[in-house]
Design a protein around this motif. Sequence first.
Motif, mmCIF file in Angstrom:
data_model
loop_
_atom_site.group_PDB
_atom_site.id
_atom_site.type_symbol
_atom_site.label_atom_id
_atom_site.label_comp_id
_atom_site.label_asym_id
_atom_site.label_seq_id
_atom_site.Cartn_x
_atom_site.Cartn_y
_atom_site.Cartn_z
ATOM 1 N N LYS A 1 0.263 -0.911 -10.775
ATOM 2 C CA LYS A 1 0.668 -1.912 -9.779
ATOM 3 C C LYS A 1 1.870 -1.411 -8.985
ATOM 4 C CE LYS A 1 -0.999 -6.297 -11.720
ATOM 5 N NZ LYS A 1 -0.590 -7.582 -12.340
ATOM 6 N N GLU B 1 2.576 3.431 -0.892
ATOM 7 C CA GLU B 1 1.199 3.730 -0.511
ATOM 8 C C GLU B 1 1.056 5.159 0.020
ATOM 9 O OE1 GLU B 1 1.759 -0.744 0.109
ATOM 10 O OE2 GLU B 1 2.916 1.098 0.414
ATOM 11 N N LYS C 1 0.931 0.405 -6.137
ATOM 12 C CA LYS C 1 0.199 -0.410 -5.148
ATOM 13 C C LYS C 1 -1.296 -0.071 -5.115
ATOM 14 C CE LYS C 1 4.005 -2.388 -3.622
ATOM 15 N NZ LYS C 1 4.492 -2.188 -2.257
ATOM 16 N N THR C 2 -1.866 0.207 -6.282
ATOM 17 C CA THR C 2 -3.297 0.513 -6.343
ATOM 18 C C THR C 2 -4.112 -0.773 -6.393
ATOM 19 O OG1 THR C 2 -3.202 0.646 -8.756
ATOM 20 C CG2 THR C 2 -2.883 2.690 -7.538
ATOM 21 N N SER C 3 -5.401 -0.658 -6.134
ATOM 22 C CA SER C 3 -6.274 -1.823 -6.129
ATOM 23 C C SER C 3 -6.551 -2.303 -7.546
ATOM 24 C CB SER C 3 -7.603 -1.488 -5.445
ATOM 25 O OG SER C 3 -8.349 -0.574 -6.244
ATOM 26 N N VAL C 4 -6.975 -3.542 -7.665
ATOM 27 C CA VAL C 4 -7.319 -4.107 -8.969
ATOM 28 C C VAL C 4 -8.479 -3.330 -9.591
ATOM 29 C CG1 VAL C 4 -8.235 -6.141 -10.155
ATOM 30 C CG2 VAL C 4 -6.475 -6.408 -8.396
ATOM 31 N N GLN C 5 -9.449 -2.949 -8.782
ATOM 32 C CA GLN C 5 -10.589 -2.188 -9.282
ATOM 33 C C GLN C 5 -10.154 -0.826 -9.815
ATOM 34 O OE1 GLN C 5 -13.865 -3.169 -9.773
ATOM 35 N NE2 GLN C 5 -13.849 -1.229 -10.888
#
Length: 401
Positions: free
Chosen positions: A276, A198, A279-283
Amino acid sequence: MKLKNVPSEFQKALPILEKIKTAGFEAYFVGGSVRDALLGRPIHDVDIATSSYPQEIKAIFDRTVDIGIEHGTILVLENAGEYEVTTFRTEDIYVDYRRPASVSFVRSLEEDLKRRDFTVNAFALDEDAQVIDLFDGLADLDHRLLRAVGKPQERFSEDALRIMRGLRFVASLDFTIEEQTFTAMKTHAPLLAKISVERSFIEFDKLLTSPFWKKGLRALIDSEAYAYLPNLQDQIAGLEQTLTAVADDFVFSSSEQAWAALLMNLKSTPVKSFLKKWKTSVQFQKTVTSLIDLYDHRSLEGPNRQTIYRYGKNLAILVEDLRQAQGLPVAYDLIEQLDESLAIHDKSEIVIRGGDLMAAFAIKPGPALGKVLAEVERAIVEGELSNDKAAILEFASQRLQ
């Protein structure tokens, strides 16, 4: 030297310094905000360092919040503002190449500044706008040089994230890394594998979206730091290609656009699984995927109603920006026209739902209903059918016969 033009952010926070000094302690503006003021850049966060200990700060001000009291930081609420005030401190050994095992509060400004990462981030500014420069940071600023404070090897072994921060400063400030500092970065690059993904993402993302991102990416490649970042270990060719894929003066408009451009130049890898690992967001993953899909589609044919409806005008413009930066034909006006011509921009805007068709034609949920609803949506988007209840019922009745 004295800062000639004191930013309003400092002027507004000046009463904080004066109140601490009235109580018998030292207090200064410190860090990146002073650097940015010297460079004439916008000020974001105003940080204050002081010789007073946390409990002494709490006694000076009526309203405070203990946001990081164990590390000496108190949030002071004063004059309709919020200010982080941190006690001068020294740090113990770093246990995880990121955080010190403990900190010790001190009364010495020099002891506090010598623990900072780069000389251009180690300035202090007093209440009279006098710049305190203990490590020749002003000279480095004049030469646009990024140099570690003290021994570079120690700075990066203490906190490996400083490597990524340094590369980001190259991209945002258009600086060059001093030779010994760069050598230490390269030597300690393997420690980046121990830093949280992150944290690395934040710095790499800022690098990519900075005005001089090509210079920062060049430094990332040359330092070999990329080899210790998620999914980039064997991507040297793709990183090099990213540098040459777009015009030299092109600056990304968003993080999603930057990462889409990066991924399009890397070896074939599933976009979502790649992101992924970061660690990025799904959006975020969804938007980057959509940009890449739309770019590929745009390579085959021009914009049309369906693509603008599906992906939206904003993403379509981001794709055109990438095409323009590569010297490819663009169609900004057509995108605007198509977007304006759409009767709906989302299927939720259709005036009839599946339940309405079920009631009107006594049908049950199933493939036939789904097919009709899809045809209604397509026809409205194409301008073949009005988004009108009576018109839609007539259209559906012909397809349900």
